[in-house]
Motif scaffolding. Structure first.
Motif, PDB file in Angstrom:
ATOM      1  N   MET A  12       0.849  -1.185   0.000  1.00 26.66           N
ATOM      2  CA  MET A  12       0.000   0.000   0.000  1.00 26.66           C
ATOM      3  C   MET A  12       0.889   1.241   0.000  1.00 26.66           C
ATOM      4  O   MET A  12       1.737   1.409   0.849  1.00 26.66           O
ATOM      5  CB  MET A  12      -0.891  -0.040   1.233  1.00 26.66           C
ATOM      6  N   SER A  13       0.698   2.126  -0.978  1.00 26.28           N
ATOM      7  CA  SER A  13       1.546   3.313  -1.064  1.00 26.28           C
ATOM      8  C   SER A  13       0.885   4.492  -0.353  1.00 26.28           C
ATOM      9  O   SER A  13      -0.340   4.619  -0.341  1.00 26.28           O
ATOM     10  CB  SER A  13       1.816   3.670  -2.525  1.00 26.28           C
ATOM     11  N   ARG A  14       1.713   5.318   0.212  1.00 26.73           N
ATOM     12  CA  ARG A  14       1.223   6.526   0.877  1.00 26.73           C
ATOM     13  C   ARG A  14       1.053   7.628  -0.151  1.00 26.73           C
ATOM     14  O   ARG A  14       1.884   7.791  -1.036  1.00 26.73           O
ATOM     15  CB  ARG A  14       2.216   6.985   1.941  1.00 26.73           C
ATOM     16  N   GLU A  15      -0.009   8.370  -0.007  1.00 21.25           N
ATOM     17  CA  GLU A  15      -0.226   9.506  -0.891  1.00 21.25           C
ATOM     18  C   GLU A  15       0.763  10.606  -0.508  1.00 21.25           C
ATOM     19  O   GLU A  15       0.956  10.907   0.662  1.00 21.25           O
ATOM     20  CB  GLU A  15      -1.663  10.006  -0.726  1.00 21.25           C
ATOM     21  N   ARG A  16       1.399  11.180  -1.512  1.00 21.88           N
ATOM     22  CA  ARG A  16       2.359  12.257  -1.239  1.00 21.88           C
ATOM     23  C   ARG A  16       1.611  13.528  -0.868  1.00 21.88           C
ATOM     24  O   ARG A  16       0.600  13.867  -1.464  1.00 21.88           O
ATOM     25  CB  ARG A  16       3.242  12.488  -2.458  1.00 21.88           C
ATOM     26  N   GLN A  17       2.126  14.202   0.149  1.00 22.33           N
ATOM     27  CA  GLN A  17       1.528  15.432   0.658  1.00 22.33           C
ATOM     28  C   GLN A  17       2.476  16.606   0.426  1.00 22.33           C
ATOM     29  O   GLN A  17       3.680  16.474   0.606  1.00 22.33           O
ATOM     30  CB  GLN A  17       1.259  15.316   2.163  1.00 22.33           C
ATOM     31  N   ILE A  18       1.908  17.742   0.053  1.00 21.02           N
ATOM     32  CA  ILE A  18       2.668  18.978  -0.079  1.00 21.02           C
ATOM     33  C   ILE A  18       2.390  19.778   1.186  1.00 21.02           C
ATOM     34  O   ILE A  18       1.240  20.110   1.479  1.00 21.02           O
ATOM     35  CB  ILE A  18       2.244  19.778  -1.319  1.00 21.02           C
ATOM     36  N   CYS A  19       3.440  20.047   1.947  1.00 22.99           N
ATOM     37  CA  CYS A  19       3.309  20.770   3.210  1.00 22.99           C
ATOM     38  C   CYS A  19       3.681  22.238   2.984  1.00 22.99           C
ATOM     39  O   CYS A  19       4.830  22.560   2.711  1.00 22.99           O
ATOM     40  CB  CYS A  19       4.217  20.141   4.261  1.00 22.99           C
ATOM     41  N   PHE A  20       2.696  23.116   3.099  1.00 26.97           N
ATOM     42  CA  PHE A  20       2.933  24.551   2.947  1.00 26.97           C
ATOM     43  C   PHE A  20       3.302  25.145   4.302  1.00 26.97           C
ATOM     44  O   PHE A  20       2.729  24.788   5.327  1.00 26.97           O
ATOM     45  CB  PHE A  20       1.693  25.245   2.380  1.00 26.97           C
ATOM     46  N   THR A  21       4.277  26.041   4.277  1.00 23.72           N
ATOM     47  CA  THR A  21       4.755  26.707   5.492  1.00 23.72           C
ATOM     48  C   THR A  21       4.739  28.215   5.278  1.00 23.72           C
ATOM     49  O   THR A  21       4.630  28.692   4.148  1.00 23.72           O
ATOM     50  CB  THR A  21       6.193  26.280   5.833  1.00 23.72           C
ATOM     51  N   ASP A  22       4.883  28.951   6.373  1.00 23.96           N
ATOM     52  CA  ASP A  22       5.109  30.378   6.220  1.00 23.96           C
ATOM     53  C   ASP A  22       6.592  30.587   5.923  1.00 23.96           C
ATOM     54  O   ASP A  22       7.358  29.619   5.872  1.00 23.96           O
ATOM     55  CB  ASP A  22       4.616  31.166   7.441  1.00 23.96           C
ATOM     56  N   SER A  23       7.013  31.818   5.747  1.00 22.55           N
ATOM     57  CA  SER A  23       8.405  32.081   5.369  1.00 22.55           C
ATOM     58  C   SER A  23       9.395  31.695   6.467  1.00 22.55           C
ATOM     59  O   SER A  23      10.572  31.501   6.198  1.00 22.55           O
ATOM     60  CB  SER A  23       8.594  33.550   4.986  1.00 22.55           C
ATOM     61  N   GLY A  24       8.907  31.546   7.693  1.00 22.41           N
ATOM     62  CA  GLY A  24       9.756  31.129   8.796  1.00 22.41           C
ATOM     63  C   GLY A  24       9.830  29.621   8.971  1.00 22.41           C
ATOM     64  O   GLY A  24      10.506  29.128   9.859  1.00 22.41           O
ATOM     65  N   GLY A  25       9.088  28.886   8.156  1.00 18.81           N
ATOM     66  CA  GLY A  25       9.119  27.436   8.222  1.00 18.81           C
ATOM     67  C   GLY A  25       8.022  26.808   9.062  1.00 18.81           C
ATOM     68  O   GLY A  25       7.959  25.591   9.202  1.00 18.81           O
ATOM     69  N   LYS A  26       7.109  27.622   9.627  1.00 15.31           N
ATOM     70  CA  LYS A  26       6.008  27.083  10.439  1.00 15.31           C
ATOM     71  C   LYS A  26       4.956  26.477   9.511  1.00 15.31           C
ATOM     72  O   LYS A  26       4.482  27.125   8.578  1.00 15.31           O
ATOM     73  CB  LYS A  26       5.381  28.186  11.276  1.00 15.31           C
ATOM     74  N   GLU A  27       4.567  25.225   9.786  1.00 11.02           N
ATOM     75  CA  GLU A  27       3.591  24.543   8.943  1.00 11.02           C
ATOM     76  C   GLU A  27       2.234  25.234   9.003  1.00 11.02           C
ATOM     77  O   GLU A  27       1.733  25.552  10.080  1.00 11.02           O
ATOM     78  CB  GLU A  27       3.440  23.087   9.369  1.00 11.02           C
ATOM     79  N   LEU A  28       1.655  25.471   7.828  1.00 17.05           N
ATOM     80  CA  LEU A  28       0.331  26.081   7.733  1.00 17.05           C
ATOM     81  C   LEU A  28      -0.737  25.041   7.423  1.00 17.05           C
ATOM     82  O   LEU A  28      -1.758  24.978   8.089  1.00 17.05           O
ATOM     83  CB  LEU A  28       0.321  27.157   6.642  1.00 17.05           C
ATOM     84  N   PHE A  29      -0.512  24.231   6.391  1.00 17.14           N
ATOM     85  CA  PHE A  29      -1.452  23.193   5.987  1.00 17.14           C
ATOM     86  C   PHE A  29      -0.768  22.263   4.991  1.00 17.14           C
ATOM     87  O   PHE A  29       0.279  22.597   4.448  1.00 17.14           O
ATOM     88  CB  PHE A  29      -2.729  23.787   5.373  1.00 17.14           C
TER      89      PHE A  29
END
Length: 74
Positions: A1-18
């Motif tokens: 079973m393969s995992r779906e690839r996720q795109i992790c968006f961050t703010d300019s400081g690297g804090k995860e947004l969604f």
């Protein structure tokens, strides 16, 4: 079973947004209220093709902040 690839968006400081699945859209809202939906493709953990342009996630967030464009998962 393969995992779906996720795109992790961050703010300019690297804090995860969604995160969104590969092949999903983000909604961008410009300062004048115009909205645009951009297709996002996973490239690697730190990079994505957003609306046909290759970006590092940090570069994308810096550009959006600089131009007063907000964005979120669509």
């Amino acid at each position: 079973m393969s995992r779906e690839r996720q795109i992790c968006f961050t703010d300019s400081g690297g804090k995860e947004l969604f995160s969104i699945p590969d092949g999903s859209f983000i909604k961008m809202v410009y300062g004048n209220g115009d909205e645009h939906f951009a297709l996002c493709r996973y490239l690697d953990e730190a990079h994505a093709k957003i609306d046909g342009v290759d970006y590092s996630i940090q570069e994308f967030s810096q550009r959006m902040e600089r131009n007063g464009i907000s964005y979120a998962a669509a």
